[in-house]
Design a protein around this motif. Sequence first.
Motif, PDB file in Angstrom:
ATOM      1  N   ALA A 177      43.151  13.388  57.322  1.00 49.74           N
ATOM      2  CA  ALA A 177      42.217  13.398  56.194  1.00 49.74           C
ATOM      3  C   ALA A 177      41.192  12.277  56.276  1.00 49.74           C
ATOM      4  CB  ALA A 177      42.984  13.283  54.889  1.00 49.74           C
ATOM      5  N   ILE A 178      39.969  12.596  55.853  1.00 51.33           N
ATOM      6  CA  ILE A 178      38.929  11.604  55.579  1.00 51.33           C
ATOM      7  C   ILE A 178      38.818  11.505  54.064  1.00 51.33           C
ATOM      8  CG2 ILE A 178      36.468  11.077  55.731  1.00 51.33           C
ATOM      9  CD1 ILE A 178      36.446  12.484  58.445  1.00 51.33           C
ATOM     10  N   MET A 179      38.820  10.292  53.559  1.00 50.15           N
ATOM     11  CA  MET A 179      38.812  10.060  52.117  1.00 50.15           C
ATOM     12  C   MET A 179      37.501   9.424  51.678  1.00 50.15           C
ATOM     13  SD  MET A 179      42.592   8.294  51.941  1.00 50.15           S
ATOM     14  CE  MET A 179      42.342   7.728  50.242  1.00 50.15           C
ATOM     15  N   VAL A 180      36.937   9.944  50.598  1.00 46.16           N
ATOM     16  CA  VAL A 180      35.887   9.214  49.885  1.00 46.16           C
ATOM     17  C   VAL A 180      36.528   8.694  48.604  1.00 46.16           C
ATOM     18  CG1 VAL A 180      35.004  11.397  48.896  1.00 46.16           C
ATOM     19  CG2 VAL A 180      33.633   9.311  48.759  1.00 46.16           C
ATOM     20  N   VAL A 181      36.450   7.386  48.413  1.00 49.73           N
ATOM     21  CA  VAL A 181      37.090   6.719  47.283  1.00 49.73           C
ATOM     22  C   VAL A 181      36.007   6.150  46.381  1.00 49.73           C
ATOM     23  CG1 VAL A 181      38.653   4.865  46.602  1.00 49.73           C
ATOM     24  CG2 VAL A 181      39.092   6.148  48.703  1.00 49.73           C
ATOM     25  N   MET A 182      36.123   6.426  45.079  1.00 38.88           N
ATOM     26  CA  MET A 182      35.061   5.984  44.169  1.00 38.88           C
ATOM     27  C   MET A 182      35.619   5.673  42.785  1.00 38.88           C
ATOM     28  SD  MET A 182      33.406   9.747  43.720  1.00 38.88           S
ATOM     29  CE  MET A 182      34.040  10.145  45.349  1.00 38.88           C
ATOM     30  N   PRO A 183      34.980   4.747  42.075  1.00 35.22           N
ATOM     31  CA  PRO A 183      35.339   4.508  40.682  1.00 35.22           C
ATOM     32  C   PRO A 183      34.942   5.690  39.809  1.00 35.22           C
ATOM     33  CG  PRO A 183      34.175   2.626  41.620  1.00 35.22           C
ATOM     34  CD  PRO A 183      33.993   3.773  42.562  1.00 35.22           C
ATOM     35  N   SER A 184      35.539   5.748  38.630  1.00 38.93           N
ATOM     36  CA  SER A 184      35.320   6.890  37.734  1.00 38.93           C
ATOM     37  C   SER A 184      34.229   6.647  36.709  1.00 38.93           C
ATOM     38  CB  SER A 184      36.622   7.196  36.990  1.00 38.93           C
ATOM     39  OG  SER A 184      37.029   6.060  36.226  1.00 38.93           O
ATOM     40  N   ASP A 185      33.557   5.498  36.764  1.00 37.94           N
ATOM     41  CA  ASP A 185      32.687   5.124  35.651  1.00 37.94           C
ATOM     42  C   ASP A 185      31.300   4.686  36.085  1.00 37.94           C
ATOM     43  OD1 ASP A 185      33.539   2.833  36.880  1.00 37.94           O
ATOM     44  OD2 ASP A 185      34.333   1.871  35.081  1.00 37.94           O
ATOM     45  N   HIS A 186      30.771   5.314  37.132  1.00 34.42           N
ATOM     46  CA  HIS A 186      29.414   5.021  37.570  1.00 34.42           C
ATOM     47  C   HIS A 186      28.486   6.171  37.191  1.00 34.42           C
ATOM     48  CE1 HIS A 186      30.858   2.118  40.984  1.00 34.42           C
ATOM     49  NE2 HIS A 186      31.110   1.673  39.775  1.00 34.42           N
ATOM     50  N   VAL A 187      27.208   5.854  37.071  1.00 34.35           N
ATOM     51  CA  VAL A 187      26.170   6.875  36.904  1.00 34.35           C
ATOM     52  C   VAL A 187      25.361   6.912  38.186  1.00 34.35           C
ATOM     53  CG1 VAL A 187      24.052   7.497  35.686  1.00 34.35           C
ATOM     54  CG2 VAL A 187      26.047   6.715  34.400  1.00 34.35           C
ATOM     55  N   ILE A 188      25.288   8.091  38.806  1.00 35.04           N
ATOM     56  CA  ILE A 188      24.605   8.250  40.093  1.00 35.04           C
ATOM     57  C   ILE A 188      23.723   9.495  40.031  1.00 35.04           C
ATOM     58  CG2 ILE A 188      24.960   8.824  42.542  1.00 35.04           C
ATOM     59  CD1 ILE A 188      27.518   7.142  42.440  1.00 35.04           C
ATOM     60  N   SER A 189      22.515   9.371  40.533  1.00 39.79           N
ATOM     61  CA  SER A 189      21.618  10.522  40.602  1.00 39.79           C
ATOM     62  C   SER A 189      20.613  10.328  41.744  1.00 39.79           C
ATOM     63  CB  SER A 189      20.877  10.695  39.262  1.00 39.79           C
ATOM     64  OG  SER A 189      20.015   9.581  39.031  1.00 39.79           O
ATOM     65  N   PRO A 190      20.045  11.407  42.271  1.00 35.81           N
ATOM     66  CA  PRO A 190      20.430  12.791  42.013  1.00 35.81           C
ATOM     67  C   PRO A 190      21.712  13.150  42.767  1.00 35.81           C
ATOM     68  CG  PRO A 190      18.658  12.738  43.624  1.00 35.81           C
ATOM     69  CD  PRO A 190      18.878  11.313  43.188  1.00 35.81           C
ATOM     70  N   TYR A 226      23.091  -6.404  49.727  1.00 38.61           N
ATOM     71  CA  TYR A 226      23.194  -5.267  48.821  1.00 38.61           C
ATOM     72  C   TYR A 226      24.220  -5.577  47.737  1.00 38.61           C
ATOM     73  CZ  TYR A 226      21.040  -2.496  52.608  1.00 38.61           C
ATOM     74  OH  TYR A 226      20.205  -2.007  53.577  1.00 38.61           O
ATOM     75  N   TRP A 227      24.078  -4.916  46.601  1.00 38.21           N
ATOM     76  CA  TRP A 227      25.180  -4.884  45.658  1.00 38.21           C
ATOM     77  C   TRP A 227      26.283  -4.001  46.232  1.00 38.21           C
ATOM     78  CZ3 TRP A 227      21.699  -3.503  40.871  1.00 38.21           C
ATOM     79  CH2 TRP A 227      21.078  -4.665  40.411  1.00 38.21           C
ATOM     80  N   ASN A 228      27.511  -4.404  45.998  1.00 41.19           N
ATOM     81  CA  ASN A 228      28.663  -3.634  46.476  1.00 41.19           C
ATOM     82  C   ASN A 228      28.946  -2.500  45.490  1.00 41.19           C
ATOM     83  OD1 ASN A 228      31.128  -2.681  47.391  1.00 41.19           O
ATOM     84  ND2 ASN A 228      32.040  -4.699  47.625  1.00 41.19           N
ATOM     85  N   SER A 229      28.794  -1.264  45.930  1.00 42.30           N
ATOM     86  CA  SER A 229      28.953  -0.103  45.050  1.00 42.30           C
ATOM     87  C   SER A 229      30.410   0.207  44.740  1.00 42.30           C
ATOM     88  CB  SER A 229      28.314   1.131  45.687  1.00 42.30           C
ATOM     89  OG  SER A 229      29.081   1.548  46.817  1.00 42.30           O
ATOM     90  N   GLY A 230      31.334  -0.266  45.582  1.00 45.56           N
ATOM     91  CA  GLY A 230      32.735   0.076  45.400  1.00 45.56           C
ATOM     92  C   GLY A 230      33.082   1.479  45.826  1.00 45.56           C
TER      93      GLY A 230
END
Length: 360
Positions: free
Chosen positions: A104-117, A196-200
């Motif tokens: 498996a390849i995993m993308v890991v992300m926080p649940s509380d960001h706003v991203i667009s588009p 850069y800011w660290n996006s997490g």
Amino acid sequence: MLHAVIMAGGAGTRFWPASRVDRPKQLLDLTGDGTMIQATASRLGDLMSPERILIVTNERLIEPIQQQFPSLPASAIVGEPCKRDTAPCIGLAALLVARHDPDAIMVVMPSDHVISPESAFQSAIRYGAALVADSADKIVTFGIQPKYPAETFGYIERGDSLTSDAEAPPTFSVARFREKPKGDVAREYFESGRFYWNSGIFIWKAKTILDALRRHEPEMFAHLEAIGAAWGTPEQAETFTAEFTAIRGKSIDYAVMEHHQDVAVIEAPFLWDDVGNWQSLQRLNDSDLDGNTVLANHLGIDTQQCIIKADDDHLIVTLGMREVIVVHTRDATLVADKNREEEIREVVKQLQANGWDAHL
């Protein structure tokens, strides 16, 4: 195959009184596009099928998250028995994903960001996943071009360029990860153009992150292995509680990222906001002619640069107010100086100390 892990265990104390222990920030609709965690899952689009999404939260949030994702199986939402930071969370998720998909390849992300588009986000994830697929040990993260010298974000210092495709987003080796800096240092980072800011947000093979944790955090990994061995057996719950509680909490940045040799940072081709405090609402919503961000039934007289939020039709009237946050909920109201917003966390601590648990 590509899998998504959504980390949803945060308390969101800077969003008190709207954010509470049983309904923290990630379960709130702060932008009008559904709750933060629903928007995070929706953002994935067709990157993977729903059965390859895993949400890791704390055990008291399992039921409210299930209510927000009725189509997800119960096994897709894992509740930690206690808070132990991001490294144990990610390690556990990697073990569970690898049980069904060792490659498996995993993308890991926080649940509380706003991203667009969303289309740019999905394209960036596909690009990062391709980089990981072509390398045995690579870890990919995303860097956000800083807009100001922030003291509340971690930073990534970029190294040599790794971009070979003119149509790909700028990609660099990572020289160093830096913790949240003080004002002068943040200004130095901002002005250098190398940070850069660290996006997490991270992409890696499940095997890669497990090997890194085994190497750099052997004690933590031993507890996680014990949990994995008991998963799906009658001893799962008891082992999970005992072993996870025994782990010393640590962030994934400290545990792995600062030590790993093959890390690439992609300059994020999407707009990003971590929605870390009430002032985020000013960036995400229109303001009136007096600079007020109003998400409530509000009458403002001689009121400038304020944030006004209410959950219902309760009327909020402000007179002669400047740079104030007013948040009204069913059982609590916050009135705070915008310039002291970080101290809202102290409010929560004081409530705990006073035994006012009904308001937590």
